[in-house]
Design an enzyme around this catalytic site. Structure first.
Site, PDB file in Angstrom:
ATOM      1  N   SER B 102       0.863  -1.097  -0.109  1.00  0.00           N
ATOM      2  CA  SER B 102      -0.048   0.077   0.017  1.00  0.00           C
ATOM      3  C   SER B 102       0.695   1.157  -0.116  1.00  0.00           C
ATOM      4  O   SER B 102       1.704   1.375   0.797  1.00  0.00           O
ATOM      5  CB  SER B 102      -1.026  -0.021   1.347  1.00  0.00           C
ATOM      6  OG  SER B 102      -1.565   1.191   1.420  1.00  0.00           O
ATOM      7  N   HIS B 106       2.390  12.237  -0.696  1.00  0.00           N
ATOM      8  CA  HIS B 106       1.897  13.709  -0.849  1.00  0.00           C
ATOM      9  C   HIS B 106       3.477  14.523  -1.130  1.00  0.00           C
ATOM     10  O   HIS B 106       4.130  14.191  -0.594  1.00  0.00           O
ATOM     11  CB  HIS B 106       1.377  13.954   0.494  1.00  0.00           C
ATOM     12  CG  HIS B 106       0.182  13.337   0.818  1.00  0.00           C
ATOM     13  ND1 HIS B 106      -0.922  13.355   0.475  1.00  0.00           N
ATOM     14  CD2 HIS B 106      -0.031  12.296   1.604  1.00  0.00           C
ATOM     15  CE1 HIS B 106      -1.899  12.793   1.011  1.00  0.00           C
ATOM     16  NE2 HIS B 106      -1.303  12.053   1.637  1.00  0.00           N
ATOM     17  N   HIS B 116      -1.975   7.233  -5.081  1.00  0.00           N
ATOM     18  CA  HIS B 116      -2.264   6.090  -4.078  1.00  0.00           C
ATOM     19  C   HIS B 116      -2.383   5.092  -5.078  1.00  0.00           C
ATOM     20  O   HIS B 116      -2.763   4.685  -5.985  1.00  0.00           O
ATOM     21  CB  HIS B 116      -3.816   6.604  -3.499  1.00  0.00           C
ATOM     22  CG  HIS B 116      -4.141   5.348  -2.948  1.00  0.00           C
ATOM     23  ND1 HIS B 116      -5.661   4.759  -3.223  1.00  0.00           N
ATOM     24  CD2 HIS B 116      -3.872   4.398  -1.942  1.00  0.00           C
ATOM     25  CE1 HIS B 116      -5.824   3.701  -2.409  1.00  0.00           C
ATOM     26  NE2 HIS B 116      -4.748   3.639  -1.470  1.00  0.00           N
ATOM     27  N   ASN B 118      -2.559   0.280  -4.354  1.00  0.00           N
ATOM     28  CA  ASN B 118      -2.303  -0.883  -3.497  1.00  0.00           C
ATOM     29  C   ASN B 118      -3.110  -1.969  -4.239  1.00  0.00           C
ATOM     30  O   ASN B 118      -3.608  -1.834  -5.305  1.00  0.00           O
ATOM     31  CB  ASN B 118      -2.976  -0.542  -2.274  1.00  0.00           C
ATOM     32  CG  ASN B 118      -4.327  -1.073  -2.027  1.00  0.00           C
ATOM     33  OD1 ASN B 118      -4.770  -2.168  -2.510  1.00  0.00           O
ATOM     34  ND2 ASN B 118      -5.253   0.004  -1.850  1.00  0.00           N
ATOM     35  N   THR B 119      -2.039  -2.981  -3.914  1.00  0.00           N
ATOM     36  CA  THR B 119      -2.496  -4.398  -4.366  1.00  0.00           C
ATOM     37  C   THR B 119      -2.330  -5.636  -3.336  1.00  0.00           C
ATOM     38  O   THR B 119      -1.502  -5.239  -2.361  1.00  0.00           O
ATOM     39  CB  THR B 119      -1.782  -4.829  -5.892  1.00  0.00           C
ATOM     40  OG1 THR B 119      -0.296  -4.788  -5.408  1.00  0.00           O
ATOM     41  CG2 THR B 119      -2.003  -4.289  -6.877  1.00  0.00           C
ATOM     42  N   HIS B 179     -20.729  13.242   0.993  1.00  0.00           N
ATOM     43  CA  HIS B 179     -21.156  14.223   1.686  1.00  0.00           C
ATOM     44  C   HIS B 179     -21.094  15.595   1.020  1.00  0.00           C
ATOM     45  O   HIS B 179     -21.803  16.662   1.328  1.00  0.00           O
ATOM     46  CB  HIS B 179     -20.788  14.280   3.202  1.00  0.00           C
ATOM     47  CG  HIS B 179     -19.136  14.404   3.167  1.00  0.00           C
ATOM     48  ND1 HIS B 179     -18.147  13.351   2.668  1.00  0.00           N
ATOM     49  CD2 HIS B 179     -18.384  15.485   3.609  1.00  0.00           C
ATOM     50  CE1 HIS B 179     -17.000  14.031   3.042  1.00  0.00           C
ATOM     51  NE2 HIS B 179     -16.964  15.203   3.384  1.00  0.00           N
TER      52      HIS B 179
END
Lengths: 277, 277
Positions: B102, B106, B116, B118-119, B179
């Protein structure tokens, strides 16, 4: 019969006005730039008449780095699923009415703790008060913690001998970062579902608000001129990261607001101006 | 029979090494201070033998403001309730084995998007691969977005004509701030429960990793010397606040990790170094 809704709503607005004006007075004591609270009204739903609120926001002050003071009065119907979790809602055909005030202040000076306060009155087929306050310092100050809790204890004792013990415990349990196994801050008091004796509960809720106003001014004024270092500021930003974690991972109010299409700006006003991880 | 666990675990470690060394090479191109990844191993539970992981963290670089590269291999038993949600776990007496990588980066320069990737490979009574990558710019760059998605599309098409369309859609649905009614960033691809043909799926997963490595270096290098203003930086900090909101409010991995007593430091390594609200 007294109009409980009108009375509580007016009280929350009056308290909002008092907090904003008292804090603005403190803010004006330091630095030159004359700061003001910006006011912004919002409606829960423009088509339906189901209430809304008003945000008061002050940012980049010389004392207040970011402070939000929200009042809101909302009403309507809960959805079926949520209604089951709220006392007396099913019996009231899922209808509710709620009014409250919510305050979060983050300060420029890392010696001043972040302050959080809210109180609310909710009606379904039942009616109850809830709320409280807590304090999150990033630099330990045992004297300040003692003052805060002593004042809360004395105030609670005027109303009920069991309040402080119970409400402090509730606060400690609630403001806890389970994933880090650490409390959010120095605690305070929180209460909920205070029903039955409306006058007693309203009196108590009013005094909680006034005590917050008095103590917050004391705590802020005491630290206004205290020197701080870059290291202190870095510590504050890290502590604020924990604050963000709590609000987004655990806070029921935040979750409730975001899940029910609340006003995002008002709900997330509690988040600090700057945070570090 | 081939040892799928050994092979995948080794692959994730090898990929971790490649990502760290390639990125360190880029980091060393700018400024003076010689930066290094700090490595830290953690165990899920010191008493029980149920796996752990290794974090690689670089902060305050001249290019990488904060980057975490985590690998982990964990195993044991799910609790009864959680087990029901995981394919093939009940049939396996709740036992599972999982290994993965992962990565979240930044950057100091606000022109470089947060990255970003990940596997992972998971075994219960079934075995499947999952993962992907996405990119979150704070300053729009349509050319960069086109490059990113074109490369992903071409790579996916080598394996299966349906992959890109399906995996891009899954990514868009997942990385969405409900949101705020806004996507987290420019999207990318995400896939899960890729089972049945182990060799095909492992090949694909390897290529996803290599493609991420290649593209990330391209994207970073292109922007290294691009000038940025204070305003750009402020924009980046606000965008990072959204990133925090996503990770704490929605991310399943974060929630899963924190709810199952995972390593907090490793789980929250994805949070940005500094964020603004």
């Amino acid at each position: 019969m007294i109009n409980k809704k009108k009375i509580t709503e007016n009280w929350f607005r009056e308290l909002r006005n008092n907090i904003c004006s008292s804090w603005l007075e403190i803010e004006s004591k330091k630095g030159k730039g004359k700061k003001k609270f910006s006011r912004k009204k919002w409606l829960r739903n423009k088509e339906k008449n189901n209430g809304g609120g008003e945000m008061s926001l002050l940012v980049n002050g010389n004392i207040f780095e970011k402070v939000g003071v929200n009042i809101s009065t909302v009403y309507g119907k809960f959805d079926e699923k949520f209604s089951k979790q709220i006392p007396g809602a099913i019996k009231n055909e899922n209808k509710f009415w709620a009014s409250g005030i919510s305050v979060v202040a983050h300060f420029k000076n890392p010696h001043i703790p972040s302050l959080h306060f809210n109180t609310r009155y909710i009606e379904t087929s039942k009616g109850w008060f809830g709320g409280g306050m807590d304090m999150t310092p990033c630099i330990k100050d045992l004297k300040q913690k003692k003052y805060f809790h002593n004042e809360l204890k004395n105030m609670c004792n005027l109303h009920d001998k069991n309040y402080y013990k119970n409400f402090k415990k509730y606060c400690d349990q609630y403001f806890y970062l389970h994933h880090r196994k650490e409390p959010r801050g120095d605690g305070g008091i929180f209460y909920d579902y205070l029903d039955k004796n409306w006058e007693k509960n309203f009196n108590f809720t009013q005094e909680v608000g006034l005590t917050f106003l008095k103590m917050s001014c004391e705590i802020i004024k005491k630290k206004i001129n205290k020197k701080w270092t870059k290291k202190d500021k870095a510590k504050q930003l890290i502590k604020r990261g924990r604050y963000v974690e709590f609000n987004l991972l655990y806070d029921r109010g935040t979750k409730f607001g975001l899940n029910t299409n609340g006003n995002v700006e008002a709900i997330l006003m509690s988040l600090p101006p700057l945070a570090k991880w």
